[in-house]
Design an enzyme around this catalytic site. Structure first.
Site, mmCIF file in Angstrom:
data_model
loop_
_atom_site.group_PDB
_atom_site.id
_atom_site.type_symbol
_atom_site.label_atom_id
_atom_site.label_comp_id
_atom_site.label_asym_id
_atom_site.label_seq_id
_atom_site.Cartn_x
_atom_site.Cartn_y
_atom_site.Cartn_z
ATOM 1 N N HIS A 180 -2.149 2.919 4.344
ATOM 2 C CA HIS A 180 -3.233 3.711 4.931
ATOM 3 C C HIS A 180 -4.536 3.504 4.159
ATOM 4 O O HIS A 180 -5.613 3.395 4.750
ATOM 5 C CB HIS A 180 -2.868 5.199 4.928
ATOM 6 C CG HIS A 180 -1.918 5.593 6.011
ATOM 7 N ND1 HIS A 180 -0.678 5.027 6.148
ATOM 8 C CD2 HIS A 180 -2.031 6.498 7.026
ATOM 9 C CE1 HIS A 180 -0.055 5.566 7.183
ATOM 10 N NE2 HIS A 180 -0.859 6.457 7.738
ATOM 11 N N HIS A 221 2.887 9.453 -0.529
ATOM 12 C CA HIS A 221 2.845 8.428 -1.570
ATOM 13 C C HIS A 221 2.708 9.101 -2.921
ATOM 14 O O HIS A 221 2.223 10.235 -3.029
ATOM 15 C CB HIS A 221 1.648 7.487 -1.367
ATOM 16 C CG HIS A 221 1.879 6.408 -0.359
ATOM 17 N ND1 HIS A 221 2.533 5.231 -0.651
ATOM 18 C CD2 HIS A 221 1.531 6.320 0.946
ATOM 19 C CE1 HIS A 221 2.576 4.468 0.425
ATOM 20 N NE2 HIS A 221 1.981 5.110 1.411
ATOM 21 N N ASP A 225 0.360 4.871 -6.048
ATOM 22 C CA ASP A 225 0.203 4.063 -4.833
ATOM 23 C C ASP A 225 -1.239 4.084 -4.336
ATOM 24 O O ASP A 225 -1.756 3.079 -3.840
ATOM 25 C CB ASP A 225 1.120 4.588 -3.724
ATOM 26 C CG ASP A 225 2.564 4.703 -4.166
ATOM 27 O OD1 ASP A 225 2.943 3.988 -5.106
ATOM 28 O OD2 ASP A 225 3.304 5.508 -3.579
#
Length: 262
Positions: A180, A221, A225
């Site tokens: 994302h 996450h 990350d």
């Protein structure tokens, strides 16, 4: 009033037709790059699905972001997805604004060639990273006790090649680094270079920061990350931007030709 509307409509139609002609020519020259980029998106999806087969749920790792940010909970996990979808749709629509707006710095085909190049490079690094070490997923459906935390081995080869929305939403194991954030940062960096509105540029960076916090607060996450995504994507875009040829809009002769066509 009617005469004014007709005159402006005529100008808009001429601009649209001129842009279509130009973009078709650019598409004929660059279609292979677009197709390659789209195929790589599919391959990235297969890689993310593949790592789910070897994901093993375990205790959630100690994380600074989890300690600092309150947990949104499963019922509010849609917030980060809503923000991401808004960013994606907004950027997609912006890349087509040359068809209707007179002031422009981009050509749709070329901007997507660059965007896909950035995405593919980042996703290549991402796949290498999350296959190197599989962390226990922090998301709710990836934790111990969840029925979808482990994916049963495929019964036939065709099952491996299939990507469905359920698998995309409930994948596990593809953690470092956030996909994302790859998309969000690539879009923001692209608008930073080719956009014209300073307010939107600043707002884009704010949204990227908020998106980072929402991803962590949603426990989709780990903080690492998101942090790795921030510096990796920026470095990849910086390096590739120096290597990729400039947009045709930088070519004075092409601008002159476009002016004559319009």
């Amino acid at each position: 009033m009617t005469l004014y509307i007709r005159r402006e409509s005529s100008k808009l139609w001429k601009r649209f037709c001129s842009e279509i002609t130009t973009e078709i020519g650019l598409l004929a020259e660059n279609w292979k790059y677009l197709v390659a980029g789209i195929i790589c998106q599919y391959i990235h999806g297969l890689a993310a699905k593949g790592v789910h087969y070897i994901h093993r749920p375990g205790p959630t790792l100690q994380d600074l972001g989890f300690f600092l940010l309150p947990e949104l909970g499963q019922e509010r996990s849609y917030i980060s997805e809503t923000v991401f979808t808004t960013v994606f749709v907004s950027f997609f629509l912006w890349t087509f604004h040359p068809f209707i707006l007179k002031s422009k710095k981009i050509y749709t085909v070329l901007i997507w060639c660059r965007v896909l190049a950035f995405l593919v490079a980042c996703q290549f690094l991402r796949v290498i990273t999350f296959y190197s070490t599989q962390l226990p997923g922090p998301n709710y459906h990836c934790r111990e006790g969840s029925k979808v935390a482990r994916m049963p081995w495929p019964k036939n080869p065709l099952e491996v090649l299939e990507i469905n929305p359920h698998g995309v939403m409930y994948g596990c194991g593809d953690l470092i680094f956030s996909s994302h954030m790859i998309f969000t940062l690539v879009f923001v960096l692209t608008y930073q270079k080719y956009g014209t509105k300073r307010f939107i540029k600043l707002f884009g960076w704010l949204i990227a920061f908020v998106q980072s916090l929402l991803i962590i607060a949603s426990r989709k996450h780990y903080t690492v990350d998101v942090v790795v995504a921030w510096y990796t994507v920026n470095l990849v875009v910086f390096c590739l931007d120096k290597k990729l040829p400039g947009l045709i809009s930088d070519n004075p002769s092409f601008i002159e030709t476009k002016h004559l066509l319009s």
